[in-house]
Motif scaffolding. Structure first.
Motif, PDB file in Angstrom:
ATOM      1  N   PHE A 105      72.686  20.358  70.879  1.00 58.37           N
ATOM      2  CA  PHE A 105      73.259  19.997  72.168  1.00 58.37           C
ATOM      3  C   PHE A 105      74.662  20.579  72.319  1.00 58.37           C
ATOM      4  N   THR A 106      75.447  20.519  71.264  1.00 54.31           N
ATOM      5  CA  THR A 106      76.804  21.065  71.298  1.00 54.31           C
ATOM      6  C   THR A 106      76.774  22.564  71.560  1.00 54.31           C
ATOM      7  N   GLU A 107      75.869  23.268  70.886  1.00 54.37           N
ATOM      8  CA  GLU A 107      75.712  24.711  71.129  1.00 54.37           C
ATOM      9  C   GLU A 107      75.314  24.960  72.582  1.00 54.37           C
ATOM     10  N   HIS A 108      74.392  24.170  73.086  1.00 48.50           N
ATOM     11  CA  HIS A 108      73.969  24.299  74.483  1.00 48.50           C
ATOM     12  C   HIS A 108      75.166  24.096  75.411  1.00 48.50           C
ATOM     13  N   SER A 109      75.936  23.046  75.178  1.00 47.51           N
ATOM     14  CA  SER A 109      77.086  22.749  76.032  1.00 47.51           C
ATOM     15  C   SER A 109      78.053  23.916  76.083  1.00 47.51           C
ATOM     16  N   ALA A 110      78.311  24.526  74.934  1.00 49.91           N
ATOM     17  CA  ALA A 110      79.205  25.681  74.892  1.00 49.91           C
ATOM     18  C   ALA A 110      78.602  26.873  75.637  1.00 49.91           C
ATOM     19  N   SER A 111      77.280  27.024  75.555  1.00 50.29           N
ATOM     20  CA  SER A 111      76.642  28.190  76.173  1.00 50.29           C
ATOM     21  C   SER A 111      76.577  28.094  77.692  1.00 50.29           C
ATOM     22  N   VAL A 112      76.612  26.899  78.256  1.00 53.36           N
ATOM     23  CA  VAL A 112      76.552  26.755  79.715  1.00 53.36           C
ATOM     24  C   VAL A 112      77.911  26.423  80.337  1.00 53.36           C
ATOM     25  N   ALA A 113      78.952  26.399  79.549  1.00 51.44           N
ATOM     26  CA  ALA A 113      80.282  26.041  80.049  1.00 51.44           C
ATOM     27  C   ALA A 113      80.710  26.913  81.222  1.00 51.44           C
ATOM     28  N   ASP A 114      80.345  28.176  81.188  1.00 48.37           N
ATOM     29  CA  ASP A 114      80.744  29.080  82.269  1.00 48.37           C
ATOM     30  C   ASP A 114      80.019  28.783  83.584  1.00 48.37           C
ATOM     31  N   GLN A 115      78.972  27.984  83.551  1.00 50.32           N
ATOM     32  CA  GLN A 115      78.214  27.642  84.755  1.00 50.32           C
ATOM     33  C   GLN A 115      78.722  26.379  85.450  1.00 50.32           C
ATOM     34  N   ILE A 116      79.592  25.628  84.804  1.00 47.83           N
ATOM     35  CA  ILE A 116      80.074  24.367  85.365  1.00 47.83           C
ATOM     36  C   ILE A 116      80.746  24.570  86.722  1.00 47.83           C
ATOM     37  N   PRO A 117      81.647  25.539  86.898  1.00 47.67           N
ATOM     38  CA  PRO A 117      82.256  25.722  88.230  1.00 47.67           C
ATOM     39  C   PRO A 117      81.216  26.065  89.305  1.00 47.67           C
ATOM     40  N   ARG A 118      80.241  26.851  88.964  1.00 50.83           N
ATOM     41  CA  ARG A 118      79.165  27.222  89.901  1.00 50.83           C
ATOM     42  C   ARG A 118      78.387  25.974  90.351  1.00 50.83           C
ATOM     43  N   ILE A 119      78.079  25.097  89.417  1.00 43.44           N
ATOM     44  CA  ILE A 119      77.365  23.864  89.736  1.00 43.44           C
ATOM     45  C   ILE A 119      78.274  22.895  90.486  1.00 43.44           C
ATOM     46  N   ALA A 120      79.516  22.751  90.026  1.00 41.82           N
ATOM     47  CA  ALA A 120      80.462  21.812  90.639  1.00 41.82           C
ATOM     48  C   ALA A 120      80.686  22.119  92.117  1.00 41.82           C
ATOM     49  N   ALA A 121      80.667  23.390  92.479  1.00 41.09           N
ATOM     50  CA  ALA A 121      80.881  23.779  93.880  1.00 41.09           C
ATOM     51  C   ALA A 121      79.769  23.266  94.797  1.00 41.09           C
ATOM     52  N   LEU A 122      78.632  22.906  94.234  1.00 48.47           N
ATOM     53  CA  LEU A 122      77.484  22.451  95.013  1.00 48.47           C
ATOM     54  C   LEU A 122      77.323  20.931  94.999  1.00 48.47           C
ATOM     55  N   LEU A 123      78.213  20.234  94.303  1.00 45.65           N
ATOM     56  CA  LEU A 123      78.110  18.779  94.153  1.00 45.65           C
ATOM     57  C   LEU A 123      79.042  18.044  95.103  1.00 45.65           C
ATOM     58  N   ALA A 124      78.604  16.856  95.549  1.00 42.92           N
ATOM     59  CA  ALA A 124      79.421  16.019  96.421  1.00 42.92           C
ATOM     60  C   ALA A 124      80.601  15.407  95.667  1.00 42.92           C
ATOM     61  N   THR A 125      80.425  15.174  94.364  1.00 48.39           N
ATOM     62  CA  THR A 125      81.481  14.629  93.515  1.00 48.39           C
ATOM     63  C   THR A 125      81.581  15.503  92.267  1.00 48.39           C
ATOM     64  N   PRO A 126      82.730  15.503  91.604  1.00 49.34           N
ATOM     65  CA  PRO A 126      82.857  16.320  90.389  1.00 49.34           C
ATOM     66  C   PRO A 126      81.795  15.958  89.355  1.00 49.34           C
ATOM     67  N   PRO A 127      81.337  16.951  88.592  1.00 54.05           N
ATOM     68  CA  PRO A 127      80.334  16.649  87.566  1.00 54.05           C
ATOM     69  C   PRO A 127      80.909  15.724  86.500  1.00 54.05           C
ATOM     70  N   VAL A 128      80.059  14.860  85.989  1.00 56.90           N
ATOM     71  CA  VAL A 128      80.462  13.959  84.911  1.00 56.90           C
ATOM     72  C   VAL A 128      79.651  14.319  83.669  1.00 56.90           C
ATOM     73  N   PRO A 129      80.164  14.003  82.497  1.00 61.97           N
ATOM     74  CA  PRO A 129      79.404  14.294  81.276  1.00 61.97           C
ATOM     75  C   PRO A 129      78.059  13.575  81.299  1.00 61.97           C
ATOM     76  N   PRO A 130      77.047  14.211  80.749  1.00 59.55           N
ATOM     77  CA  PRO A 130      75.747  13.531  80.695  1.00 59.55           C
ATOM     78  C   PRO A 130      75.810  12.328  79.765  1.00 59.55           C
ATOM     79  N   THR A 131      74.953  11.376  80.012  1.00 58.91           N
ATOM     80  CA  THR A 131      74.785  10.269  79.087  1.00 58.91           C
ATOM     81  C   THR A 131      73.855  10.762  77.988  1.00 58.91           C
ATOM     82  N   LEU A 132      74.250  10.553  76.743  1.00 57.32           N
ATOM     83  CA  LEU A 132      73.462  11.013  75.605  1.00 57.32           C
ATOM     84  C   LEU A 132      72.771   9.834  74.943  1.00 57.32           C
ATOM     85  N   PHE A 133      71.493  10.030  74.651  1.00 57.35           N
ATOM     86  CA  PHE A 133      70.682   9.007  74.012  1.00 57.35           C
ATOM     87  C   PHE A 133      70.119   9.544  72.709  1.00 57.35           C
TER      88      PHE A 133
END
Length: 156
Positions: A105-133
């Motif tokens: 999961f940590t590797e995944h998070s690092a690999s998609v970090a550059d996509q956060i601004p792209r996703i955030a621009a499409l959200l009504a509220t800022p993205p929040v960290p996922p809940t991990l189970f």
């Protein structure tokens, strides 16, 4: 996915007797009695809710669909899916991801970090960290999930 927006390193660090990863600092890997070793926790399920901006839901779905093959091909990715409330074509989206370990999961998070601004621009509220189970130990409620020892219980 939102947890990595401000984090550049996926290296583990120690905080108050718990080791966590800087790419997912809200999720402790495990308590430690001493030493700096990371202990595997077995499968990790990450759940995120995304509320799209008005009129941008299809754009958000397109971005998530573009990312899906890349995420599914990552080492340790066991599942990636996007869901909507039954019958709701305008509401929030639920993103469910499963990884073989917190390290994956940590590797995944690092690999998609550059996509956060792209996703955030499409959200009504800022993205929040996922809940991990993580799987509940010794429970028949987690059938088919790796228990952290490389053993899988029976799946339906």
């Amino acid at each position: 996915m939102g947890s990595v927006a401000d984090h550049r390193s996926a290296a583990p660090h120690r905080s108050q007797g718990v080791i966590s990863c800087t790419a997912a600092p809200h999720f402790p890997i495990c308590p430690v009695a001493g030493g700096d070793r990371t202990i595997r926790t077995g499968a990790v399920v990450a759940v995120s809710t995304m509320e799209p901006r008005n009129g941008r839901r299809e754009d958000l779905l397109e971005v998530l669909a573009d990312l899906a093959p890349r995420i599914r091909a990552e080492p340790g990715c066991l599942h990636y899916s996007v869901h909507r409330a039954r019958g709701d074509t305008d509401g929030p989206l639920l993103v469910i991801q499963m990884f073989a370990s917190i390290e994956a999961f940590t590797e995944h998070s690092a690999s998609v970090a550059d996509q956060i601004p792209r996703i955030a621009a499409l959200l009504a509220t800022p993205p929040v960290p996922p809940t991990l189970f993580e799987p509940v130990p010794r429970s028949a409620l987690v059938e088919g999930i790796d228990n952290g020892n490389g053993e899988k219980s029976h799946a339906c």
